[in-house]
Design a protein around this motif. Structure first.
Motif, PDB file in Angstrom:
ATOM      1  N   VAL A 196       0.872  -1.173   0.000  1.00 37.13           N
ATOM      2  CA  VAL A 196       0.000   0.000   0.000  1.00 37.13           C
ATOM      3  C   VAL A 196       0.909   1.222   0.000  1.00 37.13           C
ATOM      4  O   VAL A 196       1.800   1.349   0.848  1.00 37.13           O
ATOM      5  CB  VAL A 196      -0.913   0.036   1.240  1.00 37.13           C
ATOM      6  CG1 VAL A 196      -1.616   1.396   1.336  1.00 37.13           C
ATOM      7  CG2 VAL A 196      -1.944  -1.071   1.186  1.00 37.13           C
ATOM      8  N   ALA A 197       0.693   2.113  -0.942  1.00 38.97           N
ATOM      9  CA  ALA A 197       1.408   3.384  -0.966  1.00 38.97           C
ATOM     10  C   ALA A 197       0.494   4.459  -0.393  1.00 38.97           C
ATOM     11  O   ALA A 197      -0.657   4.585  -0.818  1.00 38.97           O
ATOM     12  CB  ALA A 197       1.819   3.745  -2.385  1.00 38.97           C
ATOM     13  N   ILE A 198       0.992   5.203   0.570  1.00 34.58           N
ATOM     14  CA  ILE A 198       0.222   6.309   1.126  1.00 34.58           C
ATOM     15  C   ILE A 198       0.865   7.617   0.686  1.00 34.58           C
ATOM     16  O   ILE A 198       2.084   7.801   0.799  1.00 34.58           O
ATOM     17  CB  ILE A 198       0.100   6.200   2.662  1.00 34.58           C
ATOM     18  CG1 ILE A 198      -0.861   7.266   3.180  1.00 34.58           C
ATOM     19  CG2 ILE A 198       1.464   6.256   3.354  1.00 34.58           C
ATOM     20  CD1 ILE A 198      -1.411   6.973   4.562  1.00 34.58           C
ATOM     21  N   ALA A 199       0.054   8.507   0.148  1.00 33.12           N
ATOM     22  CA  ALA A 199       0.562   9.715  -0.516  1.00 33.12           C
ATOM     23  C   ALA A 199       0.873  10.822   0.486  1.00 33.12           C
ATOM     24  O   ALA A 199       0.339  11.929   0.398  1.00 33.12           O
ATOM     25  CB  ALA A 199      -0.432  10.179  -1.568  1.00 33.12           C
ATOM     26  N   ASN A 200       1.751  10.521   1.423  1.00 28.08           N
ATOM     27  CA  ASN A 200       2.198  11.524   2.391  1.00 28.08           C
ATOM     28  C   ASN A 200       3.404  12.306   1.894  1.00 28.08           C
ATOM     29  O   ASN A 200       3.568  13.481   2.226  1.00 28.08           O
ATOM     30  CB  ASN A 200       2.564  10.852   3.726  1.00 28.08           C
ATOM     31  CG  ASN A 200       1.353  10.377   4.493  1.00 28.08           C
ATOM     32  OD1 ASN A 200       0.252  10.869   4.291  1.00 28.08           O
ATOM     33  ND2 ASN A 200       1.546   9.409   5.370  1.00 28.08           N
ATOM     34  N   THR A 201       4.261  11.636   1.114  1.00 30.91           N
ATOM     35  CA  THR A 201       5.525  12.238   0.697  1.00 30.91           C
ATOM     36  C   THR A 201       5.534  12.589  -0.781  1.00 30.91           C
ATOM     37  O   THR A 201       6.063  13.619  -1.186  1.00 30.91           O
ATOM     38  CB  THR A 201       6.689  11.283   1.025  1.00 30.91           C
ATOM     39  OG1 THR A 201       6.667  10.987   2.427  1.00 30.91           O
ATOM     40  CG2 THR A 201       8.030  11.901   0.664  1.00 30.91           C
ATOM     41  N   TYR A 202       4.934  11.731  -1.597  1.00 28.72           N
ATOM     42  CA  TYR A 202       4.821  11.963  -3.033  1.00 28.72           C
ATOM     43  C   TYR A 202       3.343  11.995  -3.418  1.00 28.72           C
ATOM     44  O   TYR A 202       2.507  11.386  -2.745  1.00 28.72           O
ATOM     45  CB  TYR A 202       5.522  10.844  -3.816  1.00 28.72           C
ATOM     46  CG  TYR A 202       7.019  10.833  -3.668  1.00 28.72           C
ATOM     47  CD1 TYR A 202       7.821  11.647  -4.457  1.00 28.72           C
ATOM     48  CD2 TYR A 202       7.637  10.000  -2.731  1.00 28.72           C
ATOM     49  CE1 TYR A 202       9.204  11.639  -4.328  1.00 28.72           C
ATOM     50  CE2 TYR A 202       9.019   9.978  -2.598  1.00 28.72           C
ATOM     51  CZ  TYR A 202       9.792  10.806  -3.390  1.00 28.72           C
ATOM     52  OH  TYR A 202      11.151  10.787  -3.254  1.00 28.72           O
ATOM     53  N   PRO A 203       3.010  12.690  -4.514  1.00 29.85           N
ATOM     54  CA  PRO A 203       1.606  12.740  -4.951  1.00 29.85           C
ATOM     55  C   PRO A 203       1.067  11.359  -5.325  1.00 29.85           C
ATOM     56  O   PRO A 203       1.816  10.468  -5.735  1.00 29.85           O
ATOM     57  CB  PRO A 203       1.660  13.656  -6.185  1.00 29.85           C
ATOM     58  CG  PRO A 203       2.926  14.425  -6.060  1.00 29.85           C
ATOM     59  CD  PRO A 203       3.887  13.528  -5.358  1.00 29.85           C
ATOM     60  N   PHE A 204      -0.231  11.212  -5.191  1.00 32.11           N
ATOM     61  CA  PHE A 204      -0.933   9.958  -5.477  1.00 32.11           C
ATOM     62  C   PHE A 204      -0.541   9.407  -6.836  1.00 32.11           C
ATOM     63  O   PHE A 204      -0.220   8.219  -6.969  1.00 32.11           O
ATOM     64  CB  PHE A 204      -2.439  10.223  -5.408  1.00 32.11           C
ATOM     65  CG  PHE A 204      -3.314   9.010  -5.556  1.00 32.11           C
ATOM     66  CD1 PHE A 204      -3.883   8.413  -4.445  1.00 32.11           C
ATOM     67  CD2 PHE A 204      -3.590   8.469  -6.809  1.00 32.11           C
ATOM     68  CE1 PHE A 204      -4.702   7.299  -4.571  1.00 32.11           C
ATOM     69  CE2 PHE A 204      -4.408   7.364  -6.942  1.00 32.11           C
ATOM     70  CZ  PHE A 204      -4.957   6.777  -5.819  1.00 32.11           C
ATOM     71  N   HIS A 205      -0.569  10.249  -7.881  1.00 29.54           N
ATOM     72  CA  HIS A 205      -0.358   9.763  -9.245  1.00 29.54           C
ATOM     73  C   HIS A 205       1.062   9.248  -9.465  1.00 29.54           C
ATOM     74  O   HIS A 205       1.301   8.428 -10.353  1.00 29.54           O
ATOM     75  CB  HIS A 205      -0.684  10.856 -10.273  1.00 29.54           C
ATOM     76  CG  HIS A 205       0.318  11.972 -10.318  1.00 29.54           C
ATOM     77  ND1 HIS A 205       0.275  13.049  -9.452  1.00 29.54           N
ATOM     78  CD2 HIS A 205       1.408  12.159 -11.109  1.00 29.54           C
ATOM     79  CE1 HIS A 205       1.277  13.873  -9.725  1.00 29.54           C
ATOM     80  NE2 HIS A 205       1.976  13.356 -10.712  1.00 29.54           N
ATOM     81  N   MET A 206       2.018   9.712  -8.668  1.00 30.13           N
ATOM     82  CA  MET A 206       3.397   9.252  -8.810  1.00 30.13           C
ATOM     83  C   MET A 206       3.620   7.902  -8.144  1.00 30.13           C
ATOM     84  O   MET A 206       4.579   7.189  -8.442  1.00 30.13           O
ATOM     85  CB  MET A 206       4.355  10.294  -8.224  1.00 30.13           C
ATOM     86  CG  MET A 206       4.359  11.611  -8.977  1.00 30.13           C
ATOM     87  SD  MET A 206       5.489  12.835  -8.249  1.00 30.13           S
ATOM     88  CE  MET A 206       7.084  12.097  -8.634  1.00 30.13           C
ATOM     89  N   LEU A 207       2.738   7.527  -7.240  1.00 29.63           N
ATOM     90  CA  LEU A 207       2.870   6.271  -6.512  1.00 29.63           C
ATOM     91  C   LEU A 207       2.011   5.150  -7.076  1.00 29.63           C
ATOM     92  O   LEU A 207       2.300   3.972  -6.885  1.00 29.63           O
ATOM     93  CB  LEU A 207       2.484   6.483  -5.036  1.00 29.63           C
ATOM     94  CG  LEU A 207       3.353   7.437  -4.222  1.00 29.63           C
ATOM     95  CD1 LEU A 207       2.663   7.772  -2.910  1.00 29.63           C
ATOM     96  CD2 LEU A 207       4.730   6.836  -3.957  1.00 29.63           C
ATOM     97  N   GLN A 208       0.948   5.534  -7.781  1.00 34.87           N
ATOM     98  CA  GLN A 208      -0.120   4.599  -8.116  1.00 34.87           C
ATOM     99  C   GLN A 208       0.363   3.363  -8.863  1.00 34.87           C
ATOM    100  O   GLN A 208      -0.070   2.248  -8.583  1.00 34.87           O
ATOM    101  CB  GLN A 208      -1.204   5.306  -8.917  1.00 34.87           C
ATOM    102  CG  GLN A 208      -2.482   4.507  -9.064  1.00 34.87           C
ATOM    103  CD  GLN A 208      -3.599   5.349  -9.648  1.00 34.87           C
ATOM    104  OE1 GLN A 208      -3.361   6.414 -10.206  1.00 34.87           O
ATOM    105  NE2 GLN A 208      -4.823   4.869  -9.515  1.00 34.87           N
ATOM    106  N   ARG A 209       1.260   3.532  -9.822  1.00 35.57           N
ATOM    107  CA  ARG A 209       1.703   2.401 -10.632  1.00 35.57           C
ATOM    108  C   ARG A 209       2.796   1.576  -9.943  1.00 35.57           C
ATOM    109  O   ARG A 209       3.213   0.544 -10.454  1.00 35.57           O
ATOM    110  CB  ARG A 209       2.214   2.882 -11.990  1.00 35.57           C
ATOM    111  CG  ARG A 209       1.115   3.430 -12.880  1.00 35.57           C
ATOM    112  CD  ARG A 209       1.616   3.786 -14.259  1.00 35.57           C
ATOM    113  NE  ARG A 209       0.545   4.254 -15.116  1.00 35.57           N
ATOM    114  CZ  ARG A 209      -0.262   3.475 -15.824  1.00 35.57           C
ATOM    115  NH1 ARG A 209      -0.123   2.166 -15.763  1.00 35.57           N
ATOM    116  NH2 ARG A 209      -1.204   3.989 -16.582  1.00 35.57           N
ATOM    117  N   ARG A 210       3.238   2.035  -8.787  1.00 41.76           N
ATOM    118  CA  ARG A 210       4.321   1.347  -8.087  1.00 41.76           C
ATOM    119  C   ARG A 210       3.814   0.458  -6.955  1.00 41.76           C
ATOM    120  O   ARG A 210       4.608  -0.237  -6.317  1.00 41.76           O
ATOM    121  CB  ARG A 210       5.309   2.381  -7.523  1.00 41.76           C
ATOM    122  CG  ARG A 210       5.942   3.275  -8.586  1.00 41.76           C
ATOM    123  CD  ARG A 210       6.706   4.418  -7.942  1.00 41.76           C
ATOM    124  NE  ARG A 210       7.218   5.359  -8.927  1.00 41.76           N
ATOM    125  CZ  ARG A 210       8.462   5.370  -9.387  1.00 41.76           C
ATOM    126  NH1 ARG A 210       9.334   4.484  -8.932  1.00 41.76           N
ATOM    127  NH2 ARG A 210       8.856   6.260 -10.268  1.00 41.76           N
TER     128      ARG A 210
END
Length: 240
Positions: A196-210
């Protein structure tokens, strides 16, 4: 397959302290008559252990430091970090993380922290934040030789949980890890764990595919749906 354990990164997931680390790294560099960080902080420090980040910062400035000297720098930074926290009225723990951790504990999952931060810092914050009792184990930067994105920390956490609970028979595919950085998510993937990626440090869209799941806040995580994923399908590595 069932979900048995939830593994938490620390900086950027439990506590919002990246700005503090950035200031302290700059102070360390300046004390060594070296220029402060620019964008390097995001490239070589965020998500990695203090040892790995500081070593790379010095290397980029043509300064190669011994492990013994790194120990001294880390100890110096640890003292300054504690002083910074003690100056704050309240610890910058993310407001929704405490409730989520307690919910996972009450649901019967084994919980562990897997971080590159040093043990004394993590234990101090977990104690002050009244979170320490919820965790079965802590894998800190002191315990590992290789920083994230290497999976060593996550694999060590699984091994330790199995030793603590001999009947658990925990596999990486039965774990969920919560991360906020690119290198952290790489570490999780390399360990064979769902992320699970939580968008605290990077924006949602930058984490979504990872990650397998990406959320803005813990309260956005549809945990019932997530647990059904473990129960009814083979674990996947692609994002949702």
């Amino acid at each position: 397959m069932v979900l048995k354990a939830v593994l938490f990164d620390f900086n950027g997931v439990i506590i919002k302290d990246e700005a503090i680390h950035r200031v302290l790294n700059d102070e360390l560099l300046l004390s060594e008559n070296l220029p402060p960080q620019g964008k390097e902080f995001w490239k070589v420090c965020v998500g990695r252990s203090d040892r790995a980040g500081l070593k790379e910062l010095f290397k980029l400035r043509g300064r190669f430091v011994t492990e013994e000297y790194l120990d001294k720098l880390i100890a110096k930074k640890a003292i300054a970090y504690r002083q910074k926290l003690e100056q704050l009225e309240t610890l910058p723990i993310y407001p929704d993380v405490s409730q989520f951790i307690e919910q996972m504990f009450n649901s019967g999952y084994k919980l562990a922290v897997v971080t590159g931060a040093i043990r004394s810092e993590v234990e101090f914050i977990l104690k002050q934040g009244k979170l320490g009792l919820f965790f079965d184990d802590l894998v800190a930067g002191d315990d590992i030789e290789r920083s994230k994105p290497d999976p060593e920390g996550y694999l060590l956490a699984i091994d330790r949980l199995n030793k603590l609970y001999p009947d658990l028979n925990l596999l990486p595919s039965e774990c969920l890890a919560i991360e906020d950085t690119f290198v952290g998510l790489e570490s999780v993937k390399a360990a064979g764990i769902q992320a699970v990626a939580i968008a605290n440090t990077y924006p949602f869209h930058m984490l979504q595919r990872r990650a397998n799941w990406t959320v803005d806040r813990f309260e956005d995580l549809e945990f019932d749906r997530l647990t059904k994923f473990f129960e009814t399908s083979e674990c996947q590595t692609s994002g949702e």
